[in-house]
Design a protein around this motif. Structure first.
Motif, PDB file in Angstrom:
ATOM      1  N   SER A  99       0.857  -1.189   0.000  1.00 39.48           N
ATOM      2  CA  SER A  99       0.000   0.000   0.000  1.00 39.48           C
ATOM      3  C   SER A  99       0.891   1.236   0.000  1.00 39.48           C
ATOM      4  O   SER A  99       2.030   1.200   0.466  1.00 39.48           O
ATOM      5  CB  SER A  99      -0.935   0.013   1.218  1.00 39.48           C
ATOM      6  OG  SER A  99      -0.213   0.266   2.398  1.00 39.48           O
ATOM      7  N   GLY A 100       0.369   2.302  -0.573  1.00 40.00           N
ATOM      8  CA  GLY A 100       1.082   3.570  -0.564  1.00 40.00           C
ATOM      9  C   GLY A 100       2.125   3.754  -1.645  1.00 40.00           C
ATOM     10  O   GLY A 100       2.822   4.770  -1.661  1.00 40.00           O
ATOM     11  N   ALA A 101       2.236   2.826  -2.580  1.00 36.81           N
ATOM     12  CA  ALA A 101       3.264   2.926  -3.625  1.00 36.81           C
ATOM     13  C   ALA A 101       3.069   4.154  -4.508  1.00 36.81           C
ATOM     14  O   ALA A 101       4.043   4.689  -5.045  1.00 36.81           O
ATOM     15  CB  ALA A 101       3.276   1.664  -4.488  1.00 36.81           C
ATOM     16  N   GLU A 102       1.824   4.618  -4.615  1.00 38.84           N
ATOM     17  CA  GLU A 102       1.551   5.784  -5.471  1.00 38.84           C
ATOM     18  C   GLU A 102       2.212   7.054  -4.935  1.00 38.84           C
ATOM     19  O   GLU A 102       2.364   8.029  -5.670  1.00 38.84           O
ATOM     20  CB  GLU A 102       0.035   5.993  -5.629  1.00 38.84           C
ATOM     21  CG  GLU A 102      -0.694   6.399  -4.370  1.00 38.84           C
ATOM     22  CD  GLU A 102      -0.959   5.266  -3.380  1.00 38.84           C
ATOM     23  OE1 GLU A 102      -1.349   5.587  -2.252  1.00 38.84           O
ATOM     24  OE2 GLU A 102      -0.771   4.083  -3.702  1.00 38.84           O
ATOM     25  N   ALA A 103       2.635   7.038  -3.675  1.00 40.12           N
ATOM     26  CA  ALA A 103       3.239   8.225  -3.058  1.00 40.12           C
ATOM     27  C   ALA A 103       4.765   8.163  -2.965  1.00 40.12           C
ATOM     28  O   ALA A 103       5.379   9.036  -2.364  1.00 40.12           O
ATOM     29  CB  ALA A 103       2.645   8.432  -1.663  1.00 40.12           C
ATOM     30  N   ILE A 104       5.366   7.165  -3.575  1.00 41.32           N
ATOM     31  CA  ILE A 104       6.827   7.031  -3.493  1.00 41.32           C
ATOM     32  C   ILE A 104       7.524   8.299  -3.969  1.00 41.32           C
ATOM     33  O   ILE A 104       8.513   8.736  -3.380  1.00 41.32           O
ATOM     34  CB  ILE A 104       7.325   5.806  -4.302  1.00 41.32           C
ATOM     35  CG1 ILE A 104       6.852   4.508  -3.641  1.00 41.32           C
ATOM     36  CG2 ILE A 104       8.840   5.816  -4.441  1.00 41.32           C
ATOM     37  CD1 ILE A 104       7.113   3.253  -4.478  1.00 41.32           C
ATOM     38  N   THR A 105       7.023   8.914  -5.010  1.00 44.10           N
ATOM     39  CA  THR A 105       7.700  10.082  -5.593  1.00 44.10           C
ATOM     40  C   THR A 105       7.750  11.280  -4.661  1.00 44.10           C
ATOM     41  O   THR A 105       8.563  12.183  -4.869  1.00 44.10           O
ATOM     42  CB  THR A 105       7.023  10.499  -6.918  1.00 44.10           C
ATOM     43  OG1 THR A 105       5.642  10.774  -6.660  1.00 44.10           O
ATOM     44  CG2 THR A 105       7.179   9.426  -7.976  1.00 44.10           C
ATOM     45  N   VAL A 106       6.903  11.333  -3.616  1.00 43.49           N
ATOM     46  CA  VAL A 106       6.931  12.472  -2.695  1.00 43.49           C
ATOM     47  C   VAL A 106       7.725  12.187  -1.427  1.00 43.49           C
ATOM     48  O   VAL A 106       7.810  13.032  -0.545  1.00 43.49           O
ATOM     49  CB  VAL A 106       5.502  12.954  -2.324  1.00 43.49           C
ATOM     50  CG1 VAL A 106       4.768  13.418  -3.565  1.00 43.49           C
ATOM     51  CG2 VAL A 106       4.739  11.907  -1.575  1.00 43.49           C
ATOM     52  N   MET A 107       8.323  11.004  -1.349  1.00 44.03           N
ATOM     53  CA  MET A 107       9.156  10.692  -0.190  1.00 44.03           C
ATOM     54  C   MET A 107      10.371  11.612  -0.192  1.00 44.03           C
ATOM     55  O   MET A 107      11.053  11.732  -1.195  1.00 44.03           O
ATOM     56  CB  MET A 107       9.618   9.228  -0.225  1.00 44.03           C
ATOM     57  CG  MET A 107       8.507   8.241  -0.007  1.00 44.03           C
ATOM     58  SD  MET A 107       9.026   6.531  -0.234  1.00 44.03           S
ATOM     59  CE  MET A 107      10.143   6.340   1.108  1.00 44.03           C
ATOM     60  N   GLY A 108      10.621  12.245   0.934  1.00 44.96           N
ATOM     61  CA  GLY A 108      11.761  13.163   1.038  1.00 44.96           C
ATOM     62  C   GLY A 108      12.474  12.973   2.350  1.00 44.96           C
ATOM     63  O   GLY A 108      12.752  11.842   2.766  1.00 44.96           O
ATOM     64  N   GLU A 109      12.718  14.072   3.041  1.00 43.07           N
ATOM     65  CA  GLU A 109      13.431  14.022   4.317  1.00 43.07           C
ATOM     66  C   GLU A 109      12.500  13.560   5.431  1.00 43.07           C
ATOM     67  O   GLU A 109      11.296  13.765   5.391  1.00 43.07           O
ATOM     68  CB  GLU A 109      13.998  15.400   4.642  1.00 43.07           C
ATOM     69  CG  GLU A 109      15.075  15.835   3.672  1.00 43.07           C
ATOM     70  CD  GLU A 109      15.678  17.172   4.038  1.00 43.07           C
ATOM     71  OE1 GLU A 109      15.267  17.789   5.048  1.00 43.07           O
ATOM     72  OE2 GLU A 109      16.580  17.619   3.306  1.00 43.07           O
ATOM     73  N   GLY A 110      13.108  12.946   6.436  1.00 42.23           N
ATOM     74  CA  GLY A 110      12.383  12.581   7.645  1.00 42.23           C
ATOM     75  C   GLY A 110      11.384  11.455   7.496  1.00 42.23           C
ATOM     76  O   GLY A 110      10.360  11.450   8.171  1.00 42.23           O
TER      77      GLY A 110
END
Length: 181
Positions: free
Chosen positions: A163-174
């Motif tokens: 789940s949540g793979a659609e948001a990988i591109t917004v992963m950043g710091e912290g």
């Protein structure tokens, strides 16, 4: 289950007697009877093992559930189901931890854990799909792919997003990474 095993045992015994009679051309002698009895015992043990395996396969919870980790970032949550390998096990030993991810190559997000993950027993190369977590062994970085990638030397599979793979591109710091228990 027991009647099924008994039926198989009788069918096996009958078949063995028919084969022996056909080969020998007469009734069974003492040696043939002894061998047949040994064969029947072996078949009984095999049937018991098959029944036990079938029971375990049909029993919910008989197998260990796959390990999962949670990634928390930008007000979102993603779940990764870990593969059963040394790289995933070494990641779990470091948890919980916070990682800073950045884009790499327009296909993946990378971060550097405090220690390199184990690549023991892993293939020399791997072709990750979008939604997979890997480690790039030469550099020691975690690489999470948001696009499919060709086979690359040094990539080791760690897990896949459930789940949540659609948001990988917004992963950043912290990005907080923790085991789900």
């Amino acid at each position: 289950m027991e009647s099924f095993a008994r039926t198989l045992d009788l069918e096996f015994t009958s078949t063995c007697i028919l084969i022996c009679n056909d080969v020998v051309g007469s009734t069974l002698g003492p040696t043939s009877r002894k061998l047949l009895k040994e064969m029947r015992n072996i078949v009984k043990k095999l049937l018991a093992l098959l029944c036990a395996a079938a029971f375990l396969a049909a029993t919910p919870g008989a197998e260990a559930s796959p390990r999962r980790i949670r990634l928390i970032f930008a007000g979102r949550e993603a779940i990764v189901e870990l593969y059963d390998n040394a790289a995933a096990a070494s990641l779990v030993k470091m948890l919980p931890l916070t990682l800073d991810f950045e884009d790499y190559g327009g296909k993946e997000r990378i971060a550097y854990p405090p220690e390199k993950l184990s690549a023991e027993g892993m293939p020399d190369s791997y072709a990750p799909k979008a939604g997979e977590m890997t480690v790039y062994a030469p550099w020691g970085n975690i690489a999470i792919f948001y696009k499919d990638h060709h086979s690359s030397g040094g990539l080791v599979p760690v897990g896949r997003f459930v789940s949540g793979a659609e948001a990988i591109t917004v992963m950043g710091e912290g990005v907080r990474v923790e085991e789900i228990r």
